[in-house]
Design a protein around this motif. Structure first.
Motif, PDB file in Angstrom:
ATOM      1  N   ILE A 184       0.817  -1.216   0.000  1.00 14.90           N
ATOM      2  CA  ILE A 184       0.000   0.000   0.000  1.00 14.90           C
ATOM      3  C   ILE A 184       0.851   1.267   0.000  1.00 14.90           C
ATOM      4  O   ILE A 184       0.344   2.362  -0.196  1.00 14.90           O
ATOM      5  N   ASN A 211      -4.415  -0.141  -2.783  1.00 15.39           N
ATOM      6  CA  ASN A 211      -4.990   0.795  -1.810  1.00 15.39           C
ATOM      7  C   ASN A 211      -5.233   0.169  -0.440  1.00 15.39           C
ATOM      8  O   ASN A 211      -5.601   0.860   0.507  1.00 15.39           O
ATOM      9  N   ASN A 217      -6.188  -3.586  -6.594  1.00 18.87           N
ATOM     10  CA  ASN A 217      -7.100  -2.472  -6.824  1.00 18.87           C
ATOM     11  C   ASN A 217      -8.210  -2.838  -7.809  1.00 18.87           C
ATOM     12  O   ASN A 217      -9.354  -2.423  -7.661  1.00 18.87           O
TER      13      ASN A 217
END
Length: 298
Positions: A184, A211, A217
């Motif tokens: 992340i 994320n 994602n």
């Protein structure tokens, strides 16, 4: 022009061991050191960009339980710009070759020719606090060593890759046709790519920024023979179902970043998604868990 370096210093009565993995997820985080005094601990955290006290506390507190968050919110933090101090050089002196299992990890500041009969893995010197010596990393390497004796890996996924150290170890063991690593933190992706390049693996390992809400994602349909997730336990619990769907039947999952007091809740959670416990590896106060995916459980 020198790269920026900012130092955050504070004192606290006690530390939960999991807090060090929380620090790893902070933006611009480079490393930390701490010393034990009579009634408290003194911490020094290094960042490559300025981070305010408020942002630091907010970023850390969201991962903490209520009581510890209250203690953490009360600490006083001293912030210093130490850009003119060559802290990386000073830390590099402490980053001597680390020999563990089938590997030797060494910083790129070491110019001498090293002679070891093991797999040599070169890491960027800014990874001095992620050099293979942490208990959670060692637990994963122990499990890799166990698996490589009987299991073939063609597709490997590293969740929370950090410096890329486990992806590199996995490649050294199995030479998989596909190695994918996600994190992340954009800084972690950049460090991982650099470390892959330093080990002549830049075209063999793939790194992606995510994320943190899911493993990827966007929709991703490939499944993996082996997945490792060395992240804090709260994130393991949150991502459990999503992680499990990327495992083929009879594929293995390595979970780390888990304190001994958290192991039962982690195993129980993943059992809900057709994963069975195979082995536990204890290193200091941490445990690394090996599980296998069974689509049909009798």
């Amino acid at each position: 022009m020198k790269n920026e370096c900012w130092l955050l210093e504070f004192k606290i009565r006690f530390l939960e061991e999991e807090i060090f993995q929380v620090f790893e997820k902070l933006p611009f985080y480079q490393g930390c050191s701490y010393s034990k005094e009579k009634n408290h601990l003194e911490l020094k955290l290094y960042f490559s960009k300025f981070i305010s006290e408020d942002i630091f506390k907010i970023s850390v507190s969201k991962f903490l339980n209520k009581n510890y968050r209250k203690l953490f919110d009360s600490i006083k933090i001293i912030i210093s710009n130490i850009t003119e101090i060559d802290w990386l050089k000073n830390n590099a002196k402490l980053f001597q070759p680390v020999e563990y299992s089938d590997f030797v990890f060494y910083g790129d500041h070491i110019k001498n020719h090293l002679k070891f009969k093991k797999n040599m893995i070169r890491l960027n010197s800014s990874d001095a606090f992620g050099s293979g010596s942490h208990a959670t990393t060692r637990g994963c390497i122990n499990i890799f060593n166990y698996l490589q004796k009987f299991f073939i890996v063609e597709k490997f996924l590293d969740i929370g890759c950090g410096s890329g150290i486990l992806s590199i170890c996995a490649y050294k063991y199995w030479r998989p046709s596909k190695v994918l690593s996600v994190d992340i933190e954009k800084n972690s992706i950049l460090r991982s790519k650099l470390n892959a390049k330093n080990n002549n693996l830049n075209n063999l390992l793939k790194f992606e920024h995510t994320n943190g809400n899911k493993v990827f994602n966007k929709s991703f349909y490939s499944k993996f023979d082996l997945i490792v997730a060395n992240i804090i336990s709260s994130e393991l619990l949150k991502l459990a179902q999503d992680i499990a769907k990327y495992l083929d039947n009879n594929s293995y999952l390595v979970l780390s970043g888990i304190l001994k007091s958290q192991e039962n809740s982690i195993v129980s959670k993943f059992k809900n998604f057709k994963l069975l416990l195979v082995k536990k590896q204890y290193v200091e106060n941490w445990v690394t868990i090996l599980m296998i995916k069974k689509d049909k459980i009798h």
